[in-house]
Design an enzyme around this catalytic site. Structure first.
Site, PDB file in Angstrom:
ATOM      1  N   TYR A 126      -9.933   5.422   3.350  1.00  0.00           N
ATOM      2  CA  TYR A 126     -11.149   6.098   3.820  1.00  0.00           C
ATOM      3  C   TYR A 126     -10.883   7.524   4.321  1.00  0.00           C
ATOM      4  O   TYR A 126     -11.782   8.149   4.885  1.00  0.00           O
ATOM      5  CB  TYR A 126     -11.800   5.271   4.935  1.00  0.00           C
ATOM      6  CG  TYR A 126     -12.219   3.891   4.493  1.00  0.00           C
ATOM      7  CD1 TYR A 126     -13.466   3.678   3.899  1.00  0.00           C
ATOM      8  CD2 TYR A 126     -11.367   2.800   4.641  1.00  0.00           C
ATOM      9  CE1 TYR A 126     -13.850   2.409   3.478  1.00  0.00           C
ATOM     10  CE2 TYR A 126     -11.739   1.525   4.218  1.00  0.00           C
ATOM     11  CZ  TYR A 126     -12.975   1.342   3.637  1.00  0.00           C
ATOM     12  OH  TYR A 126     -13.360   0.098   3.214  1.00  0.00           O
ATOM     13  N   ASP A 127      -9.669   8.022   4.123  1.00  0.00           N
ATOM     14  CA  ASP A 127      -9.330   9.350   4.656  1.00  0.00           C
ATOM     15  C   ASP A 127     -10.321  10.451   4.258  1.00  0.00           C
ATOM     16  O   ASP A 127     -10.668  11.289   5.104  1.00  0.00           O
ATOM     17  CB  ASP A 127      -7.906   9.754   4.242  1.00  0.00           C
ATOM     18  CG  ASP A 127      -6.843   9.083   5.098  1.00  0.00           C
ATOM     19  OD1 ASP A 127      -7.195   8.547   6.171  1.00  0.00           O
ATOM     20  OD2 ASP A 127      -5.663   9.113   4.711  1.00  0.00           O
ATOM     21  N   HIS A 154      -3.687   6.693  13.906  1.00  0.00           N
ATOM     22  CA  HIS A 154      -3.558   5.363  14.514  1.00  0.00           C
ATOM     23  C   HIS A 154      -2.175   4.769  14.223  1.00  0.00           C
ATOM     24  O   HIS A 154      -1.509   4.241  15.101  1.00  0.00           O
ATOM     25  CB  HIS A 154      -4.673   4.472  13.970  1.00  0.00           C
ATOM     26  CG  HIS A 154      -4.824   4.533  12.470  1.00  0.00           C
ATOM     27  ND1 HIS A 154      -4.947   5.716  11.788  1.00  0.00           N
ATOM     28  CD2 HIS A 154      -4.829   3.561  11.517  1.00  0.00           C
ATOM     29  CE1 HIS A 154      -5.038   5.467  10.490  1.00  0.00           C
ATOM     30  NE2 HIS A 154      -4.957   4.173  10.298  1.00  0.00           N
ATOM     31  N   ARG A 155      -1.762   4.876  12.955  1.00  0.00           N
ATOM     32  CA  ARG A 155      -0.471   4.293  12.545  1.00  0.00           C
ATOM     33  C   ARG A 155       0.675   5.024  13.234  1.00  0.00           C
ATOM     34  O   ARG A 155       1.644   4.409  13.702  1.00  0.00           O
ATOM     35  CB  ARG A 155      -0.361   4.394  11.011  1.00  0.00           C
ATOM     36  CG  ARG A 155       0.875   3.761  10.395  1.00  0.00           C
ATOM     37  CD  ARG A 155       0.718   3.607   8.896  1.00  0.00           C
ATOM     38  NE  ARG A 155      -0.443   2.787   8.586  1.00  0.00           N
ATOM     39  CZ  ARG A 155      -1.612   3.268   8.144  1.00  0.00           C
ATOM     40  NH1 ARG A 155      -1.765   4.552   7.898  1.00  0.00           N
ATOM     41  NH2 ARG A 155      -2.621   2.464   7.934  1.00  0.00           N
ATOM     42  N   LYS A 183      -1.211  14.409   9.587  1.00  0.00           N
ATOM     43  CA  LYS A 183      -1.761  13.059   9.784  1.00  0.00           C
ATOM     44  C   LYS A 183      -0.801  12.232  10.637  1.00  0.00           C
ATOM     45  O   LYS A 183      -1.226  11.488  11.536  1.00  0.00           O
ATOM     46  CB  LYS A 183      -2.016  12.369   8.431  1.00  0.00           C
ATOM     47  CG  LYS A 183      -2.593  10.967   8.600  1.00  0.00           C
ATOM     48  CD  LYS A 183      -3.000  10.293   7.306  1.00  0.00           C
ATOM     49  CE  LYS A 183      -3.463   8.861   7.605  1.00  0.00           C
ATOM     50  NZ  LYS A 183      -3.796   8.087   6.399  1.00  0.00           N
ATOM     51  N   PHE A 231      -5.072   8.336   1.860  1.00  0.00           N
ATOM     52  CA  PHE A 231      -5.509   7.196   1.045  1.00  0.00           C
ATOM     53  C   PHE A 231      -6.714   6.553   1.732  1.00  0.00           C
ATOM     54  O   PHE A 231      -7.159   7.001   2.792  1.00  0.00           O
ATOM     55  CB  PHE A 231      -4.353   6.188   0.876  1.00  0.00           C
ATOM     56  CG  PHE A 231      -3.975   5.472   2.157  1.00  0.00           C
ATOM     57  CD1 PHE A 231      -4.522   4.227   2.458  1.00  0.00           C
ATOM     58  CD2 PHE A 231      -3.084   6.040   3.064  1.00  0.00           C
ATOM     59  CE1 PHE A 231      -4.183   3.571   3.643  1.00  0.00           C
ATOM     60  CE2 PHE A 231      -2.729   5.389   4.243  1.00  0.00           C
ATOM     61  CZ  PHE A 231      -3.288   4.149   4.531  1.00  0.00           C
ATOM     62  N   ASP A 249      -1.104  -3.738   9.930  1.00  0.00           N
ATOM     63  CA  ASP A 249      -2.448  -4.121   9.513  1.00  0.00           C
ATOM     64  C   ASP A 249      -3.410  -3.154  10.174  1.00  0.00           C
ATOM     65  O   ASP A 249      -3.290  -2.866  11.369  1.00  0.00           O
ATOM     66  CB  ASP A 249      -2.786  -5.572   9.869  1.00  0.00           C
ATOM     67  CG  ASP A 249      -3.926  -6.085   8.999  1.00  0.00           C
ATOM     68  OD1 ASP A 249      -3.695  -6.289   7.786  1.00  0.00           O
ATOM     69  OD2 ASP A 249      -5.047  -6.246   9.501  1.00  0.00           O
ATOM     70  N   ASN A 302       0.865  -1.182   0.000  1.00  0.00           N
ATOM     71  CA  ASN A 302       0.000   0.000   0.000  1.00  0.00           C
ATOM     72  C   ASN A 302       0.909   1.241   0.000  1.00  0.00           C
ATOM     73  O   ASN A 302       1.584   1.529   0.989  1.00  0.00           O
ATOM     74  CB  ASN A 302      -0.887  -0.051   1.250  1.00  0.00           C
ATOM     75  CG  ASN A 302      -1.819   1.130   1.348  1.00  0.00           C
ATOM     76  OD1 ASN A 302      -1.439   2.253   1.041  1.00  0.00           O
ATOM     77  ND2 ASN A 302      -3.033   0.884   1.806  1.00  0.00           N
ATOM     78  N   LYS A 341       0.583   3.761   2.820  1.00  0.00           N
ATOM     79  CA  LYS A 341       1.262   3.336   4.049  1.00  0.00           C
ATOM     80  C   LYS A 341       2.769   3.528   3.922  1.00  0.00           C
ATOM     81  O   LYS A 341       3.419   3.991   4.871  1.00  0.00           O
ATOM     82  CB  LYS A 341       1.002   1.848   4.317  1.00  0.00           C
ATOM     83  CG  LYS A 341      -0.351   1.495   4.842  1.00  0.00           C
ATOM     84  CD  LYS A 341      -0.313   0.007   5.247  1.00  0.00           C
ATOM     85  CE  LYS A 341      -1.661  -0.572   5.496  1.00  0.00           C
ATOM     86  NZ  LYS A 341      -1.604  -2.012   5.821  1.00  0.00           N
TER      87      LYS A 341
HETATM   88  P1  ITT Z   1      -0.846  -4.202   2.855  1.00  0.00           P
HETATM   89  O1  ITT Z   1      -1.553  -5.443   3.406  1.00  0.00           O
HETATM   90  O2  ITT Z   1       0.014  -4.503   1.667  1.00  0.00           O
HETATM   91  O3  ITT Z   1      -0.148  -3.426   3.916  1.00  0.00           O
HETATM   92  P2  ITT Z   1      -3.550  -3.166   2.550  1.00  0.00           P
HETATM   93  O4  ITT Z   1      -4.094  -1.850   2.065  1.00  0.00           O
HETATM   94  O5  ITT Z   1      -4.212  -4.416   2.021  1.00  0.00           O
HETATM   95  O6  ITT Z   1      -1.969  -3.192   2.255  1.00  0.00           O
HETATM   96  P3  ITT Z   1      -4.588  -3.711   5.180  1.00  0.00           P
HETATM   97  O7  ITT Z   1      -4.979  -5.115   4.889  1.00  0.00           O
HETATM   98  O8  ITT Z   1      -3.979  -3.388   6.508  1.00  0.00           O
HETATM   99  O9  ITT Z   1      -3.538  -3.178   4.111  1.00  0.00           O
HETATM  100  O10 ITT Z   1      -5.883  -2.828   4.952  1.00  0.00           O
HETATM  101  C1  ITT Z   1      -5.896  -1.518   5.378  1.00  0.00           C
HETATM  102  C2  ITT Z   1      -7.088  -0.816   4.764  1.00  0.00           C
HETATM  103  O11 ITT Z   1      -7.749  -0.058   5.807  1.00  0.00           O
HETATM  104  C3  ITT Z   1      -6.623   0.204   3.745  1.00  0.00           C
HETATM  105  O12 ITT Z   1      -6.575  -0.366   2.440  1.00  0.00           O
HETATM  106  C4  ITT Z   1      -7.659   1.295   3.897  1.00  0.00           C
HETATM  107  O13 ITT Z   1      -8.818   0.954   3.174  1.00  0.00           O
HETATM  108  C5  ITT Z   1      -7.976   1.250   5.389  1.00  0.00           C
HETATM  109  N1  ITT Z   1      -7.056   2.135   6.136  1.00  0.00           N
HETATM  110  C6  ITT Z   1      -6.081   1.757   7.023  1.00  0.00           C
HETATM  111  N2  ITT Z   1      -5.397   2.819   7.460  1.00  0.00           N
HETATM  112  C7  ITT Z   1      -5.932   3.889   6.851  1.00  0.00           C
HETATM  113  C8  ITT Z   1      -5.640   5.254   6.862  1.00  0.00           C
HETATM  114  O14 ITT Z   1      -4.620   5.742   7.567  1.00  0.00           O
HETATM  115  N3  ITT Z   1      -6.393   6.063   6.120  1.00  0.00           N
HETATM  116  C9  ITT Z   1      -7.399   5.585   5.374  1.00  0.00           C
HETATM  117  N4  ITT Z   1      -7.731   4.312   5.273  1.00  0.00           N
HETATM  118  C10 ITT Z   1      -6.994   3.447   6.005  1.00  0.00           C
END
Ligand code: ITT
Length: 208
Positions: free
Chosen positions: A161-162, A187-188, A182, A159, A76, A16, A19
């Protein structure tokens, strides 16, 4: 860690890009070289087997540490919406289907919340961050950011749901915050702040 000195490599076990950008910025002041999965194209899609963020982060970090032999950090995360019983939760990335775009996920979320009034749209982002070392040691930290789901997207940054997530106490969505803003409240970022303390300790250990 694995390589010693200033050549220490830390793999960011995520595909992602949002991230990756946030993690690189949050870890920029540490003397480590950060590599994302872009630099390991042969690593397959990572399984997320667990019903919890922690289990999924552990699985991703362990898999990539095992394949690369390098210290690995995984995140995650997801959005829990109270009016939806905590959904989409661990399914946040694939809420509108496997490989769904952020726009499709946001649209599905707005549709699911149609008719839910302001004040009842409370939600939170959760993140679990795991560091797995080649010697098998593991570190896990979590972070939460409270807010509510808006009625239409606002803002261009971030990215996922932001654009729909209005941060508690701010009259702005996550997507209306700069990366630095941010990274001071998300949370991150909260999980990473705790992880950085552990990382600093490990770096001292390996430098000494
Ligand atoms: P990786 O597994 O490769 O890290 P991913 O996007 O599939 O990528 P996740 O399974 O952890 O990762 O899913 C996280 C999802 O949650 C992400 O795709 C967003 O839809 C949402 N999300 C998590 N953190 C967010 C943030 O900071 N802002 C907006 N949406 C977020």
């Amino acid at each position: 860690m694995a390589l010693g000195g200033s050549n220490i490599v830390l793999v960011l076990a995520t595909r992602n890009e949002g991230k990756v950008q946030e993690l690189k910025s949050l870890l920029a002041d540490l003397p480590v070289a950060l590599k994302s999965l872009k630099e390991f194209p042969d690593i397959p899609t990572l399984a997320e087997p667990g019903p919890t963020f922690a289990e999924n982060a552990l699985a991703k970090a362990r898999t990539v540490a095992g394949l690369t032999g390098l210290p690995t950090l995984a995140d995650d995360s997801g959005l829990e919406v109270d009016a939806l019983g905590g959904q989409p939760g661990v399914y946040s990335a694939r809420y509108a289907g496997e490989g769904a775009s952020d726009a499709a996920n946001n649209q599905k979320l707005l549709a699911a919340l149609a008719g839910v009034p302001a004040g009842k749209r409370t939600a939170r982002f959760r993140s679990a961050v795991v560091l797995t070392l080649p010697d098998g040691r593991e570190f896990l930290f979590t972070g939460v950011c409270q807010g509510e789901v808006g009625f239409s997207p606002r803002g261009e940054d971030g990215f996922g749901y932001d654009p729909l997530f209005r941060v508690a106490g701010l009259d702005r969505t996550m997507a209306e915050l700069s990366l630095e803003e941010k990274n001071s409240i998300s949370h991150r970022a909260l999980a990473l702040t705790k992880m950085k303390e552990a990382l600093r300790g490990l770096l001292e250990e390996y430098a000494g």
